[in-house]
Design a protein around this motif. Structure first.
Motif, mmCIF file in Angstrom:
data_model
loop_
_atom_site.group_PDB
_atom_site.id
_atom_site.type_symbol
_atom_site.label_atom_id
_atom_site.label_comp_id
_atom_site.label_asym_id
_atom_site.label_seq_id
_atom_site.Cartn_x
_atom_site.Cartn_y
_atom_site.Cartn_z
ATOM 1 N N GLY A 15 -14.153 -7.725 11.338
ATOM 2 C CA GLY A 15 -13.330 -6.592 11.723
ATOM 3 C C GLY A 15 -12.871 -6.589 13.165
ATOM 4 O O GLY A 15 -11.863 -5.974 13.498
ATOM 5 N N LYS A 16 -13.581 -7.269 14.046
ATOM 6 C CA LYS A 16 -13.235 -7.235 15.466
ATOM 7 C C LYS A 16 -12.495 -8.481 15.938
ATOM 8 O O LYS A 16 -12.426 -8.749 17.134
ATOM 9 N N ASP A 17 -11.921 -9.218 15.036
ATOM 10 C CA ASP A 17 -11.163 -10.423 15.385
ATOM 11 C C ASP A 17 -9.745 -10.015 15.778
ATOM 12 O O ASP A 17 -8.805 -10.104 15.007
ATOM 13 N N TYR A 18 -9.608 -9.560 17.014
ATOM 14 C CA TYR A 18 -8.344 -8.981 17.454
ATOM 15 C C TYR A 18 -7.259 -10.027 17.665
ATOM 16 O O TYR A 18 -6.077 -9.727 17.509
ATOM 17 N N GLY A 19 -7.612 -11.237 18.010
ATOM 18 C CA GLY A 19 -6.622 -12.297 18.178
ATOM 19 C C GLY A 19 -5.929 -12.623 16.871
ATOM 20 O O GLY A 19 -4.696 -12.743 16.810
ATOM 21 N N SER A 20 -6.706 -12.741 15.821
ATOM 22 C CA SER A 20 -6.122 -13.000 14.503
ATOM 23 C C SER A 20 -5.334 -11.797 14.002
ATOM 24 O O SER A 20 -4.342 -11.945 13.302
ATOM 25 N N ARG A 21 -5.770 -10.611 14.383
ATOM 26 C CA ARG A 21 -5.046 -9.410 13.970
ATOM 27 C C ARG A 21 -3.647 -9.387 14.580
ATOM 28 O O ARG A 21 -2.667 -8.996 13.941
ATOM 29 N N GLN A 22 -3.532 -9.832 15.819
ATOM 30 C CA GLN A 22 -2.220 -9.899 16.453
ATOM 31 C C GLN A 22 -1.330 -10.914 15.731
ATOM 32 O O GLN A 22 -0.146 -10.676 15.515
ATOM 33 N N GLY A 23 -1.910 -12.048 15.329
ATOM 34 C CA GLY A 23 -1.164 -13.025 14.551
ATOM 35 C C GLY A 23 -0.719 -12.460 13.212
ATOM 36 O O GLY A 23 0.382 -12.733 12.745
ATOM 37 N N LEU A 24 -1.584 -11.644 12.598
ATOM 38 C CA LEU A 24 -1.235 -11.005 11.331
ATOM 39 C C LEU A 24 -0.041 -10.073 11.506
ATOM 40 O O LEU A 24 0.882 -10.082 10.697
ATOM 41 N N LEU A 25 -0.043 -9.292 12.577
ATOM 42 C CA LEU A 25 1.070 -8.379 12.809
ATOM 43 C C LEU A 25 2.373 -9.130 13.049
ATOM 44 O O LEU A 25 3.441 -8.701 12.603
ATOM 45 N N LYS A 26 2.303 -10.275 13.724
ATOM 46 C CA LYS A 26 3.500 -11.094 13.928
ATOM 47 C C LYS A 26 4.006 -11.641 12.600
ATOM 48 O O LYS A 26 5.217 -11.690 12.348
ATOM 49 N N LEU A 27 3.088 -12.069 11.728
ATOM 50 C CA LEU A 27 3.478 -12.561 10.407
ATOM 51 C C LEU A 27 4.144 -11.471 9.581
ATOM 52 O O LEU A 27 5.144 -11.721 8.907
ATOM 53 N N VAL A 28 3.602 -10.276 9.641
ATOM 54 C CA VAL A 28 4.166 -9.168 8.877
ATOM 55 C C VAL A 28 5.574 -8.850 9.371
ATOM 56 O O VAL A 28 6.497 -8.642 8.576
ATOM 57 N N GLY A 29 5.772 -8.859 10.687
ATOM 58 C CA GLY A 29 7.100 -8.607 11.236
ATOM 59 C C GLY A 29 8.093 -9.690 10.865
ATOM 60 O O GLY A 29 9.257 -9.416 10.545
ATOM 61 N N SER A 30 7.637 -10.917 10.905
ATOM 62 C CA SER A 30 8.494 -12.044 10.540
ATOM 63 C C SER A 30 8.891 -11.967 9.075
ATOM 64 O O SER A 30 10.051 -12.195 8.705
ATOM 65 N N ARG A 31 7.940 -11.635 8.221
ATOM 66 C CA ARG A 31 8.234 -11.495 6.794
ATOM 67 C C ARG A 31 9.208 -10.350 6.558
ATOM 68 O O ARG A 31 10.125 -10.453 5.738
ATOM 69 N N ARG A 32 9.055 -9.269 7.303
ATOM 70 C CA ARG A 32 9.948 -8.125 7.165
ATOM 71 C C ARG A 32 11.384 -8.518 7.510
ATOM 72 O O ARG A 32 12.333 -8.149 6.829
#
Length: 89
Positions: free
Chosen positions: A47-64
């Motif tokens: 739950g505290k893997d904030y670096g990967s979370r930022q990558g996830l948000l970038k992926l979601v934006g790119s997919r959008r």
């Protein structure tokens, strides 16, 4: 952890438009969705893997952005894709 070769191959085979299509919008969206689902499972235990979370948000934006492009160019393919991938929109 990146997608395995088998997962990538089956996803590309499932969503390609023609025989040599490996980078069309539908294929890219499907691959990003696989990666997003994988990362979502990762966050259930880390739950505290904030670096990967930022990558996830970038992926979601790119997919959008790719989904918006596909919606503006081929609305029927867009509808089929979000139905098949079970995306909310």
């Amino acid at each position: 952890m990146p997608l395995t070769k088998e997962v990538k191959k089956t996803t590309i085979e499932r969503f390609k438009q023609h025989t040599t299509d490996t980078g069309g919008p539908a294929v890219q969206i499907a691959l990003m969705t696989e990666r997003i689902n994988q990362l979502t499972g990762h966050f259930k235990t880390h739950g505290k893997d904030y670096g990967s979370r930022q990558g996830l948000l970038k992926l979601v934006g790119s997919r959008r952005r790719l989904l918006n492009y596909l919606r503006s160019t081929d609305r029927n393919k867009y509808r089929e894709l979000i139905e098949e991938l079970k995306l909310r929109r």
